[in-house]
Design a protein around this motif. Structure first.
Motif, PDB file in Angstrom:
ATOM      1  N   TYR A   9       0.887  -1.239  -0.094  1.00 50.27           N
ATOM      2  CA  TYR A   9       0.196   0.212   0.038  1.00 50.27           C
ATOM      3  C   TYR A   9       0.652   1.334  -0.121  1.00 50.27           C
ATOM      4  O   TYR A   9       0.537   2.423  -0.588  1.00 50.27           O
ATOM      5  CB  TYR A   9      -0.837  -0.047   1.335  1.00 50.27           C
ATOM      6  N   CYS A  93      -5.077   2.982   4.386  1.00 49.80           N
ATOM      7  CA  CYS A  93      -5.462   2.510   2.940  1.00 49.80           C
ATOM      8  C   CYS A  93      -6.749   1.612   2.997  1.00 49.80           C
ATOM      9  O   CYS A  93      -7.928   2.120   2.156  1.00 49.80           O
ATOM     10  CB  CYS A  93      -4.497   1.928   2.157  1.00 49.80           C
ATOM     11  N   ILE A  94      -6.801   0.823   3.958  1.00 45.38           N
ATOM     12  CA  ILE A  94      -8.010  -0.302   3.961  1.00 45.38           C
ATOM     13  C   ILE A  94      -9.098   0.585   4.626  1.00 45.38           C
ATOM     14  O   ILE A  94     -10.621   0.505   4.106  1.00 45.38           O
ATOM     15  CB  ILE A  94      -7.606  -1.464   4.894  1.00 45.38           C
ATOM     16  N   SER A  95      -9.054   1.399   5.450  1.00 47.78           N
ATOM     17  CA  SER A  95     -10.160   2.139   6.113  1.00 47.78           C
ATOM     18  C   SER A  95     -10.691   3.071   5.042  1.00 47.78           C
ATOM     19  O   SER A  95     -11.897   3.601   5.301  1.00 47.78           O
ATOM     20  CB  SER A  95      -9.543   2.981   7.422  1.00 47.78           C
ATOM     21  N   LYS A  96      -9.937   3.897   4.301  1.00 49.73           N
ATOM     22  CA  LYS A  96     -10.400   4.531   3.326  1.00 49.73           C
ATOM     23  C   LYS A  96     -10.995   3.920   1.940  1.00 49.73           C
ATOM     24  O   LYS A  96     -11.174   4.588   0.991  1.00 49.73           O
ATOM     25  CB  LYS A  96      -9.365   5.773   3.016  1.00 49.73           C
ATOM     26  N   ASN A  97     -10.640   2.813   1.943  1.00 53.29           N
ATOM     27  CA  ASN A  97     -10.917   1.635   0.646  1.00 53.29           C
ATOM     28  C   ASN A  97      -9.900   2.219  -0.495  1.00 53.29           C
ATOM     29  O   ASN A  97     -10.627   2.203  -1.429  1.00 53.29           O
ATOM     30  CB  ASN A  97     -12.409   1.980   0.385  1.00 53.29           C
ATOM     31  N   TYR A  98      -8.969   2.386  -0.183  1.00 54.21           N
ATOM     32  CA  TYR A  98      -7.900   2.728  -1.269  1.00 54.21           C
ATOM     33  C   TYR A  98      -7.035   1.799  -1.655  1.00 54.21           C
ATOM     34  O   TYR A  98      -6.733   1.001  -0.732  1.00 54.21           O
ATOM     35  CB  TYR A  98      -6.787   3.688  -0.638  1.00 54.21           C
ATOM     36  N   GLU A  99      -6.627   1.281  -2.932  1.00 56.12           N
ATOM     37  CA  GLU A  99      -5.830   0.626  -3.321  1.00 56.12           C
ATOM     38  C   GLU A  99      -4.518   0.575  -2.939  1.00 56.12           C
ATOM     39  O   GLU A  99      -3.761  -0.372  -2.570  1.00 56.12           O
ATOM     40  CB  GLU A  99      -5.798   0.604  -4.866  1.00 56.12           C
ATOM     41  N   ASP A 103      -3.875   6.536  -4.229  1.00 56.92           N
ATOM     42  CA  ASP A 103      -5.197   7.021  -4.293  1.00 56.92           C
ATOM     43  C   ASP A 103      -5.365   8.248  -3.378  1.00 56.92           C
ATOM     44  O   ASP A 103      -6.621   8.919  -3.499  1.00 56.92           O
ATOM     45  CB  ASP A 103      -6.045   5.911  -3.954  1.00 56.92           C
TER      46      ASP A 103
END
Length: 151
Positions: A9, A93-99, A103
């Motif tokens: 990430y 990244c996971i909490s914001k739904n980013y790849e 992003d």
């Protein structure tokens, strides 16, 4: 898309890391097991004209144990974080739904990269910029060297 699974990430390309699928852990474990089997620690502690060079064996043994336990068999994405431990960057990244951080519009100001800087310098953020510009596959083709001493 191999680059995506191999790219953390944070923009690090996992296969470039010295810990990823390394051989030294296997050799270190084998040596550690052999030294334990022959009780080398007792030999090293014995005060004798032979073996004075082993006076720091306990410190060596500690480093050898760390080497034996440092192998990483999975990338950040496939192994739930670096060596199986999620970091603040991954969690963000996971909490914001980013790849990935590519992003995010706040990467330059982000303070979550501090723990990578001693070994990686600006490489993760430089890689993120390349991914933002060229996409993950092309960005990773142009990635920076992993460690600061590889310049």
């Amino acid at each position: 898309m191999k680059s995506k699974n191999d790219t953390a990430y944070c923009g690090i390309y996992c296969p470039d890391c010295i810990h990823y699928k390394n051989k030294y852990s296997v050799y270190a474990k084998s040596l550690k097991d052999h030294l334990e089997a022959i009780a080398f620690d007792k030999y090293a502690k014995n005060k004798s004209p032979f073996g004075a060079q082993f006076k720091n064996f306990e410190e060596f043994e500690s480093v050898l144990t760390a080497l034996a336990e440092t192998k990483c068999n999975h990338t950040c994405r496939t192994g739930n974080g670096c060596s199986g431990v999620p970091c603040k960057i991954m969690e963000c990244c996971i909490s914001k739904n980013y790849e990935g951080c590519w992003d995010c519009s706040e990467v330059d100001e982000c303070d979550k990269f501090y723990f990578l800087e001693p070994r990686c310098g600006e490489m993760p953020k430089n890689n993120i910029k390349k991914i933002k510009k060229d996409g993950i596959d092309k960005g990773m083709e142009k990635r920076d060297n992993f460690y600061v001493w590889q310049k």
